[in-house]
Design a protein around this motif. Sequence first.
Motif, PDB file in Angstrom:
ATOM      1  N   GLN A   4      44.393  38.577  74.620  1.00  0.00           N
ATOM      2  CA  GLN A   4      44.100  37.803  73.309  1.00  0.00           C
ATOM      3  C   GLN A   4      43.778  36.602  73.842  1.00  0.00           C
ATOM      4  OE1 GLN A   4      47.966  38.105  71.667  1.00  0.00           O
ATOM      5  NE2 GLN A   4      47.683  39.921  70.756  1.00  0.00           N
ATOM      6  N   CYS A   5      43.077  36.084  72.819  1.00  0.00           N
ATOM      7  CA  CYS A   5      42.569  34.586  73.111  1.00  0.00           C
ATOM      8  C   CYS A   5      42.286  33.759  71.824  1.00  0.00           C
ATOM      9  CB  CYS A   5      41.235  34.724  73.890  1.00  0.00           C
ATOM     10  SG  CYS A   5      39.760  35.231  73.027  1.00  0.00           S
ATOM     11  N   VAL A   6      42.148  32.344  72.030  1.00  0.00           N
ATOM     12  CA  VAL A   6      41.979  31.557  70.866  1.00  0.00           C
ATOM     13  C   VAL A   6      40.528  30.914  71.032  1.00  0.00           C
ATOM     14  CG1 VAL A   6      42.625  29.691  69.524  1.00  0.00           C
ATOM     15  CG2 VAL A   6      44.624  31.534  70.153  1.00  0.00           C
ATOM     16  N   ALA A  27      44.805  29.406  80.002  1.00  0.00           N
ATOM     17  CA  ALA A  27      43.591  29.988  80.145  1.00  0.00           C
ATOM     18  C   ALA A  27      42.962  30.849  78.946  1.00  0.00           C
ATOM     19  CB  ALA A  27      43.825  31.128  81.494  1.00  0.00           C
ATOM     20  N   ARG A  28      43.989  31.404  78.065  1.00  0.00           N
ATOM     21  CA  ARG A  28      43.538  32.299  76.809  1.00  0.00           C
ATOM     22  C   ARG A  28      42.928  31.350  75.724  1.00  0.00           C
ATOM     23  NH1 ARG A  28      48.972  35.006  75.090  1.00  0.00           N
ATOM     24  NH2 ARG A  28      49.645  32.909  75.742  1.00  0.00           N
ATOM     25  N   VAL A  29      42.929  30.040  75.779  1.00  0.00           N
ATOM     26  CA  VAL A  29      42.305  29.169  74.870  1.00  0.00           C
ATOM     27  C   VAL A  29      40.921  28.716  75.655  1.00  0.00           C
ATOM     28  CG1 VAL A  29      42.368  26.913  73.945  1.00  0.00           C
ATOM     29  CG2 VAL A  29      44.436  28.129  74.140  1.00  0.00           C
ATOM     30  N   LEU A  30      39.909  28.969  74.812  1.00  0.00           N
ATOM     31  CA  LEU A  30      38.448  28.721  74.908  1.00  0.00           C
ATOM     32  C   LEU A  30      38.017  27.378  73.958  1.00  0.00           C
ATOM     33  CD1 LEU A  30      37.003  32.361  74.816  1.00  0.00           C
ATOM     34  CD2 LEU A  30      37.694  31.198  76.773  1.00  0.00           C
ATOM     35  N   TYR A  31      37.702  26.651  74.609  1.00  0.00           N
ATOM     36  CA  TYR A  31      37.147  25.492  73.972  1.00  0.00           C
ATOM     37  C   TYR A  31      35.829  24.900  74.224  1.00  0.00           C
ATOM     38  CZ  TYR A  31      37.370  20.563  72.187  1.00  0.00           C
ATOM     39  OH  TYR A  31      36.882  19.519  71.414  1.00  0.00           O
ATOM     40  N   ALA A  32      34.725  24.947  73.159  1.00  0.00           N
ATOM     41  CA  ALA A  32      33.552  24.643  73.357  1.00  0.00           C
ATOM     42  C   ALA A  32      33.148  23.514  72.258  1.00  0.00           C
ATOM     43  CB  ALA A  32      32.741  25.894  73.046  1.00  0.00           C
ATOM     44  N   SER A  33      32.695  22.291  72.818  1.00  0.00           N
ATOM     45  CA  SER A  33      32.570  21.092  71.937  1.00  0.00           C
ATOM     46  C   SER A  33      31.059  20.624  72.101  1.00  0.00           C
ATOM     47  CB  SER A  33      33.673  19.931  72.168  1.00  0.00           C
ATOM     48  OG  SER A  33      33.499  19.020  71.292  1.00  0.00           O
ATOM     49  N   ALA A  34      30.503  20.519  70.893  1.00  0.00           N
ATOM     50  CA  ALA A  34      29.181  19.887  70.605  1.00  0.00           C
ATOM     51  C   ALA A  34      29.508  18.369  70.332  1.00  0.00           C
ATOM     52  CB  ALA A  34      28.274  20.467  69.832  1.00  0.00           C
ATOM     53  N   HIS A  35      29.299  17.446  71.073  1.00  0.00           N
ATOM     54  CA  HIS A  35      29.693  15.961  70.769  1.00  0.00           C
ATOM     55  C   HIS A  35      28.865  15.108  71.464  1.00  0.00           C
ATOM     56  CE1 HIS A  35      32.040  17.117  74.230  1.00  0.00           C
ATOM     57  NE2 HIS A  35      31.506  15.875  74.781  1.00  0.00           N
ATOM     58  N   GLN A  36      28.978  13.895  70.872  1.00  0.00           N
ATOM     59  CA  GLN A  36      27.984  12.752  71.449  1.00  0.00           C
ATOM     60  C   GLN A  36      28.702  12.137  72.657  1.00  0.00           C
ATOM     61  OE1 GLN A  36      27.127   9.324  68.767  1.00  0.00           O
ATOM     62  NE2 GLN A  36      27.054   7.973  70.286  1.00  0.00           N
ATOM     63  N   ALA A  37      27.703  12.054  73.614  1.00  0.00           N
ATOM     64  CA  ALA A  37      28.334  11.461  74.943  1.00  0.00           C
ATOM     65  C   ALA A  37      26.983  10.572  75.680  1.00  0.00           C
ATOM     66  CB  ALA A  37      28.696  12.386  75.882  1.00  0.00           C
ATOM     67  N   PRO A  38      27.360   9.440  76.127  1.00  0.00           N
ATOM     68  CA  PRO A  38      28.758   8.755  76.516  1.00  0.00           C
ATOM     69  C   PRO A  38      29.227   8.213  75.084  1.00  0.00           C
ATOM     70  CG  PRO A  38      27.099   7.437  77.502  1.00  0.00           C
ATOM     71  CD  PRO A  38      26.265   8.712  76.903  1.00  0.00           C
ATOM     72  N   LEU A  39      30.363   8.486  74.905  1.00  0.00           N
ATOM     73  CA  LEU A  39      31.289   7.697  73.990  1.00  0.00           C
ATOM     74  C   LEU A  39      32.519   7.518  74.169  1.00  0.00           C
ATOM     75  CD1 LEU A  39      30.659   6.625  71.052  1.00  0.00           C
ATOM     76  CD2 LEU A  39      31.649   8.889  70.135  1.00  0.00           C
TER      77      LEU A  39
END
Length: 96
Positions: A4-6, A27-39
């Motif tokens: 299982q995963c989130v 490890a079961r948590v996947l995190y993908a982020s589209a964000h401004q950088a640098p900030l």
Amino acid sequence: EINQCVGRLNFNVHAGNGIAAYADEEARVLYASAHQAPLWPNTGDDPSDTGLQGNRLNACVKRGADSSEFCGAWDRCLKFVAERVAGRNGLLIVSA
């Protein structure tokens, strides 16, 4: 084995520090982020930083980016999560 995963997909001005930190511990948590950088506070600025578990993606977008650049970052987020959740049970959360 727990299969299982989130998956958490985020699009925002800044990276989600709390979720990214939690993904380092789970490890079961996947995190993908589209964000401004640098900030400020300058977290999530390194696209090569996949976290301690290899389950994070920083899809950085420069300030003033146009919609095609942002859509490209969001596409990388979607592919990152989709490749890792294929065949698994779980929950997908989209946040802004």
